[in-house]
Design a protein around this motif. Structure first.
Motif, PDB file in Angstrom:
ATOM      1  N   SER A 151      25.284  91.158  40.578  1.00 10.54           N
ATOM      2  CA  SER A 151      26.303  89.829  40.979  1.00 10.54           C
ATOM      3  C   SER A 151      27.496  90.760  41.436  1.00 10.54           C
ATOM      4  O   SER A 151      28.114  91.539  40.501  1.00 10.54           O
ATOM      5  CB  SER A 151      26.495  88.793  40.526  1.00 10.54           C
ATOM      6  OG  SER A 151      25.199  88.162  40.423  1.00 10.54           O
ATOM      7  N   LEU A 152      28.258  90.390  42.286  1.00  6.00           N
ATOM      8  CA  LEU A 152      29.801  90.927  42.886  1.00  6.00           C
ATOM      9  C   LEU A 152      30.843  89.676  42.615  1.00  6.00           C
ATOM     10  O   LEU A 152      30.476  88.742  42.775  1.00  6.00           O
ATOM     11  CB  LEU A 152      29.900  91.726  43.955  1.00  6.00           C
ATOM     12  CG  LEU A 152      28.689  92.824  44.307  1.00  6.00           C
ATOM     13  CD1 LEU A 152      29.034  93.345  45.574  1.00  6.00           C
ATOM     14  CD2 LEU A 152      29.298  93.906  43.231  1.00  6.00           C
ATOM     15  N   GLN A 186      34.256  93.877  41.458  1.00  5.80           N
ATOM     16  CA  GLN A 186      33.748  93.817  40.002  1.00  5.80           C
ATOM     17  C   GLN A 186      32.202  93.648  40.223  1.00  5.80           C
ATOM     18  O   GLN A 186      31.887  92.744  40.986  1.00  5.80           O
ATOM     19  CB  GLN A 186      34.487  92.995  39.111  1.00  5.80           C
ATOM     20  CG  GLN A 186      35.646  93.474  38.716  1.00  5.80           C
ATOM     21  CD  GLN A 186      36.205  92.634  37.503  1.00  5.80           C
ATOM     22  OE1 GLN A 186      35.726  91.672  37.115  1.00  5.80           O
ATOM     23  NE2 GLN A 186      37.096  93.368  36.650  1.00  5.80           N
ATOM     24  N   ILE A 187      31.448  94.230  39.275  1.00  3.37           N
ATOM     25  CA  ILE A 187      30.033  93.968  39.366  1.00  3.37           C
ATOM     26  C   ILE A 187      29.493  93.524  38.011  1.00  3.37           C
ATOM     27  O   ILE A 187      30.125  93.965  37.022  1.00  3.37           O
ATOM     28  CB  ILE A 187      29.224  95.526  39.615  1.00  3.37           C
ATOM     29  CG1 ILE A 187      27.795  95.340  40.004  1.00  3.37           C
ATOM     30  CG2 ILE A 187      29.614  96.445  38.525  1.00  3.37           C
ATOM     31  CD1 ILE A 187      26.899  96.341  40.658  1.00  3.37           C
ATOM     32  N   GLY A 235      24.947  92.127  31.066  1.00  2.14           N
ATOM     33  CA  GLY A 235      25.743  91.285  30.321  1.00  2.14           C
ATOM     34  C   GLY A 235      27.199  91.305  30.305  1.00  2.14           C
ATOM     35  O   GLY A 235      27.814  90.367  29.665  1.00  2.14           O
ATOM     36  N   GLU A 236      27.610  92.168  31.152  1.00  2.00           N
ATOM     37  CA  GLU A 236      29.316  92.084  31.253  1.00  2.00           C
ATOM     38  C   GLU A 236      29.716  92.475  32.749  1.00  2.00           C
ATOM     39  O   GLU A 236      28.950  93.225  33.564  1.00  2.00           O
ATOM     40  CB  GLU A 236      29.851  93.234  30.134  1.00  2.00           C
ATOM     41  CG  GLU A 236      29.349  94.649  30.618  1.00  2.00           C
ATOM     42  CD  GLU A 236      29.919  95.836  29.402  1.00  2.00           C
ATOM     43  OE1 GLU A 236      30.791  95.234  29.023  1.00  2.00           O
ATOM     44  OE2 GLU A 236      29.335  96.908  29.608  1.00  2.00           O
ATOM     45  N   TRP A 237      30.802  91.857  32.980  1.00  2.00           N
ATOM     46  CA  TRP A 237      31.474  92.421  34.237  1.00  2.00           C
ATOM     47  C   TRP A 237      32.429  93.674  34.042  1.00  2.00           C
ATOM     48  O   TRP A 237      33.069  94.057  32.958  1.00  2.00           O
ATOM     49  CB  TRP A 237      32.556  91.302  34.474  1.00  2.00           C
ATOM     50  CG  TRP A 237      31.818  89.910  35.178  1.00  2.00           C
ATOM     51  CD1 TRP A 237      31.912  88.957  34.457  1.00  2.00           C
ATOM     52  CD2 TRP A 237      31.488  89.761  36.541  1.00  2.00           C
ATOM     53  NE1 TRP A 237      31.049  87.820  35.409  1.00  2.00           N
ATOM     54  CE2 TRP A 237      31.053  88.416  36.530  1.00  2.00           C
ATOM     55  CE3 TRP A 237      31.332  90.730  37.551  1.00  2.00           C
ATOM     56  CZ2 TRP A 237      30.371  87.833  37.790  1.00  2.00           C
ATOM     57  CZ3 TRP A 237      30.797  89.991  38.584  1.00  2.00           C
ATOM     58  CH2 TRP A 237      30.230  88.818  38.789  1.00  2.00           C
ATOM     59  N   VAL A 253      28.983  96.353  52.844  1.00  2.00           N
ATOM     60  CA  VAL A 253      27.867  96.131  51.781  1.00  2.00           C
ATOM     61  C   VAL A 253      28.284  95.095  50.953  1.00  2.00           C
ATOM     62  O   VAL A 253      27.784  94.016  50.884  1.00  2.00           O
ATOM     63  CB  VAL A 253      27.180  97.318  51.336  1.00  2.00           C
ATOM     64  CG1 VAL A 253      26.150  96.870  50.392  1.00  2.00           C
ATOM     65  CG2 VAL A 253      26.548  98.262  52.404  1.00  2.00           C
ATOM     66  N   ILE A 254      29.534  95.157  50.200  1.00  3.33           N
ATOM     67  CA  ILE A 254      29.959  94.477  49.181  1.00  3.33           C
ATOM     68  C   ILE A 254      30.322  92.999  49.954  1.00  3.33           C
ATOM     69  O   ILE A 254      29.963  92.099  49.224  1.00  3.33           O
ATOM     70  CB  ILE A 254      31.402  94.896  48.757  1.00  3.33           C
ATOM     71  CG1 ILE A 254      30.880  96.404  47.859  1.00  3.33           C
ATOM     72  CG2 ILE A 254      32.039  93.931  48.078  1.00  3.33           C
ATOM     73  CD1 ILE A 254      31.990  97.302  47.366  1.00  3.33           C
ATOM     74  N   CYS A 255      30.788  93.012  50.968  1.00  2.00           N
ATOM     75  CA  CYS A 255      31.167  91.815  51.795  1.00  2.00           C
ATOM     76  C   CYS A 255      30.046  91.097  52.255  1.00  2.00           C
ATOM     77  O   CYS A 255      29.822  90.051  52.247  1.00  2.00           O
ATOM     78  CB  CYS A 255      32.339  92.094  52.937  1.00  2.00           C
ATOM     79  SG  CYS A 255      33.812  92.624  52.292  1.00  2.00           S
ATOM     80  N   ARG A 256      29.268  91.870  52.925  1.00  2.00           N
ATOM     81  CA  ARG A 256      27.890  91.340  53.194  1.00  2.00           C
ATOM     82  C   ARG A 256      27.059  90.412  52.209  1.00  2.00           C
ATOM     83  O   ARG A 256      26.674  89.349  52.051  1.00  2.00           O
ATOM     84  CB  ARG A 256      26.797  92.464  53.755  1.00  2.00           C
ATOM     85  CG  ARG A 256      25.593  91.699  54.413  1.00  2.00           C
ATOM     86  CD  ARG A 256      24.661  92.712  54.988  1.00  2.00           C
ATOM     87  NE  ARG A 256      25.326  93.748  56.071  1.00  2.00           N
ATOM     88  CZ  ARG A 256      25.524  94.901  55.976  1.00  2.00           C
ATOM     89  NH1 ARG A 256      25.105  95.608  54.901  1.00  2.00           N
ATOM     90  NH2 ARG A 256      26.352  95.552  56.879  1.00  2.00           N
ATOM     91  N   GLN A 257      27.050  91.256  50.947  1.00  2.00           N
ATOM     92  CA  GLN A 257      26.454  90.599  49.549  1.00  2.00           C
ATOM     93  C   GLN A 257      27.038  89.364  49.126  1.00  2.00           C
ATOM     94  O   GLN A 257      26.815  88.296  48.621  1.00  2.00           O
ATOM     95  CB  GLN A 257      26.505  91.593  48.524  1.00  2.00           C
ATOM     96  CG  GLN A 257      25.960  91.016  47.212  1.00  2.00           C
ATOM     97  CD  GLN A 257      25.950  92.016  45.947  1.00  2.00           C
ATOM     98  OE1 GLN A 257      26.034  93.121  46.136  1.00  2.00           O
ATOM     99  NE2 GLN A 257      25.661  91.486  44.972  1.00  2.00           N
ATOM    100  N   LEU A 258      28.499  89.133  49.597  1.00  2.00           N
ATOM    101  CA  LEU A 258      29.280  88.179  49.086  1.00  2.00           C
ATOM    102  C   LEU A 258      29.351  87.123  50.412  1.00  2.00           C
ATOM    103  O   LEU A 258      29.902  85.848  50.148  1.00  2.00           O
ATOM    104  CB  LEU A 258      30.668  88.452  48.976  1.00  2.00           C
ATOM    105  CG  LEU A 258      30.902  89.461  47.734  1.00  2.00           C
ATOM    106  CD1 LEU A 258      32.534  89.957  47.537  1.00  2.00           C
ATOM    107  CD2 LEU A 258      30.733  88.573  46.217  1.00  2.00           C
ATOM    108  N   GLY A 259      28.380  87.270  51.355  1.00  2.00           N
ATOM    109  CA  GLY A 259      28.458  86.271  52.279  1.00  2.00           C
ATOM    110  C   GLY A 259      29.284  86.464  53.714  1.00  2.00           C
ATOM    111  O   GLY A 259      29.200  85.395  54.451  1.00  2.00           O
ATOM    112  N   TYR A 260      29.972  87.539  53.773  1.00  2.81           N
ATOM    113  CA  TYR A 260      30.719  87.713  54.822  1.00  2.81           C
ATOM    114  C   TYR A 260      29.910  88.648  55.880  1.00  2.81           C
ATOM    115  O   TYR A 260      29.070  89.411  55.390  1.00  2.81           O
ATOM    116  CB  TYR A 260      32.036  88.194  54.472  1.00  2.81           C
ATOM    117  CG  TYR A 260      32.816  87.464  53.594  1.00  2.81           C
ATOM    118  CD1 TYR A 260      33.665  86.459  54.067  1.00  2.81           C
ATOM    119  CD2 TYR A 260      32.876  87.626  52.146  1.00  2.81           C
ATOM    120  CE1 TYR A 260      34.323  85.563  53.364  1.00  2.81           C
ATOM    121  CE2 TYR A 260      33.523  86.659  51.483  1.00  2.81           C
ATOM    122  CZ  TYR A 260      34.252  85.884  51.876  1.00  2.81           C
ATOM    123  OH  TYR A 260      35.128  84.960  51.108  1.00  2.81           O
TER     124      TYR A 260
END
Length: 160
Positions: free
Chosen positions: A22-23, A36-37, A41-43, A58-65
């Motif tokens: 998760s990001l 942050q990823i 068990g930790e950020w 890719v980061i933004c795509r994963q976050l829904g953008y």
């Protein structure tokens, strides 16, 4: 008589922690900030200087953008671990953990204090935290899901 609302199979694996990979973006707004990823068990941080030019997309795509870009390196005070030292993406991935990721033991992050500031394209509106949707029905019925900030999860509650 006890009633469990929703699909029992969906509800049996719900945890309060985000899944690995998760990001989140911190130090900015919902659509921009330091990456942050969540792993083991930790950020932790993603080293700013280690991102290739396709990783922000890719980061933004994963976050829904739809897409995003690296605004540059900023000084960011973070005392947590650096979990990803570098990321090499081809641009077609849907999640950052589908890219080739390097941890600190594979590649050192040369500048711990400088983090990559990502700006995501806001032309696609990400559903806000707490928004609801129905899944698996005919438009007016189905299993109720809520956006917990990391994606949609089924609502599983007694006496709902």
């Amino acid at each position: 008589q006890e009633v469990l609302v929703g699909n029992k199979e969906l509800c049996s694996n719900i945890t309060s922690t985000p899944p690995d990979g998760s990001l989140r973006l911190i130090g900015g707004s919902n659509s921009e900030g330091v990456v942050q990823i969540y792993k083991n068990g930790e950020w932790g941080s993603v080293c700013g200087i280690g991102l290739d030019f396709k990783a922000p997309e890719v980061i933004c795509r994963q976050l829904g953008y739809t897409t995003g870009h690296n605004f540059g390196l900023i000084e960011f005070d973070w005392d947590g671990p650096i979990l990803v030292s570098a990321a090499s993406c081809n641009g077609g991935e849907n999640r950052l953990d589908e890219c080739k990721l390097y941890n600190a033991s594979q590649m050192e992050c040369p500048s711990v204090g400088e983090q990559s500031y990502i700006i995501c394209d806001t032309s696609f509106n990400v559903p806000p935290f707490g928004s609801l949707t129905l899944v698996g029905g005919d438009g007016g019925s189905g299993d109720l899901f809520v956006n917990n900030g990391f994606g949609f999860l089924p609502i599983c509650d007694r006496n709902f």
